[in-house]
Design a protein around this motif. Structure first.
Motif, PDB file in Angstrom:
ATOM      1  N   GLY A  55       0.603  -1.441   0.018  1.00  0.00           N
ATOM      2  CA  GLY A  55      -0.125   0.083  -0.092  1.00  0.00           C
ATOM      3  C   GLY A  55       0.854   1.188  -0.148  1.00  0.00           C
ATOM      4  O   GLY A  55       1.587   1.514  -0.768  1.00  0.00           O
ATOM      5  N   ALA A  56       0.621   2.116   0.907  1.00  0.00           N
ATOM      6  CA  ALA A  56       1.120   3.414   0.975  1.00  0.00           C
ATOM      7  C   ALA A  56       2.628   3.407   1.333  1.00  0.00           C
ATOM      8  O   ALA A  56       3.525   4.192   1.203  1.00  0.00           O
ATOM      9  N   ASP A  57       3.395   2.274   1.559  1.00  0.00           N
ATOM     10  CA  ASP A  57       4.571   2.073   2.029  1.00  0.00           C
ATOM     11  C   ASP A  57       5.425   1.557   0.941  1.00  0.00           C
ATOM     12  O   ASP A  57       6.417   1.301   1.011  1.00  0.00           O
ATOM     13  N   ARG A  89      11.465   7.724   3.661  1.00  0.00           N
ATOM     14  CA  ARG A  89      10.912   7.792   2.065  1.00  0.00           C
ATOM     15  C   ARG A  89      11.821   7.791   1.231  1.00  0.00           C
ATOM     16  O   ARG A  89      12.708   8.745   1.103  1.00  0.00           O
ATOM     17  N   GLU A  96       7.130  12.149  -5.205  1.00  0.00           N
ATOM     18  CA  GLU A  96       7.139  10.799  -4.566  1.00  0.00           C
ATOM     19  C   GLU A  96       7.464   9.958  -6.253  1.00  0.00           C
ATOM     20  O   GLU A  96       7.331  10.527  -7.113  1.00  0.00           O
TER      21      GLU A  96
END
Length: 195
Positions: free
Chosen positions: A130-132, A154, A162
């Motif tokens: 997911g978001a990771d 990140r 991103e």
């Protein structure tokens, strides 16, 4: 197969559902397979990880038994020297293989890893579910297994944006990221400073 001068050397069959391909300085070729082949348990890809020689003949196949977890997918692959490091789905274990010997280093602290950087006992896992997907987790590989060894961060582009739709490749401590024709590099020291 081409040589370093761009000349044709020959061809061979590596199997179906190839996900990762990395060569060593000695000419061995490590191939990691995704779940379409690995989970089937059939053919070369059914092993999940295979080492070929420079003539594209299989010389070692990840075993179906012994002390290694079943590999239903080679999530991430790195080659440092002559040793291959792979993340095993669905056990989420980090394993290494050299020659005819495989070693289970234990469960990784994250699943969904897409890349692994390695330099001796220092390593970093990149990715997650997911978001990771862009999470970097520094770890240490020792007798206790795979242990978190610092704060997570990140992975972003130089302009702070991103990372999306990237192709990840690791070679020892170096990370190579290809995005829309641009090539970015990072080093394990960027995430896990040497002691």
């Amino acid at each position: 197969m081409w040589n370093s001068a761009g000349g044709w050397e020959g061809s061979g069959h590596l199997g179906d559902a190839v996900e990762h391909v990395l060569a060593t300085a000695s000419g061995d070729i490590w191939v990691g397979y995704f779940d379409e082949a690995a989970a089937s348990g059939r053919g070369l890809g059914g092993h999940g990880l295979v080492r070929f020689d420079s003539d594209l003949q299989p010389r070692w196949c990840y075993p179906f038994n012994a002390d290694l977890p079943r590999m239903d997918d080679c999530e991430a692959l790195n080659v440092q020297g002559e040793t291959a490091f792979a993340l095993v789905y669905n056990a989420h274990h980090l394993v290494s293989a050299r020659g005819r010997r495989g070693v289970d280093h234990g469960r990784a602290p994250k699943g969904g890893v897409v890349a692994v950087l390695v330099d001796g006992e220092r390593a970093a896992l990149i990715g997650g579910y997911g978001a990771d997907y862009d999470l970097v987790t520094p770890v240490r590989i020792d007798a206790e297994g795979v242990q978190v060894a610092g704060g997570q961060s990140r992975l972003v582009l130089p302009d702070g944006m991103e990372i999306r739709n990237a192709r990840w490749t690791c070679r020892g401590p170096e990370l190579h990221v290809l995005i829309n024709g641009s090539w970015y590099r990072a080093n394990l020291d960027d995430f896990h400073p040497a002691a």
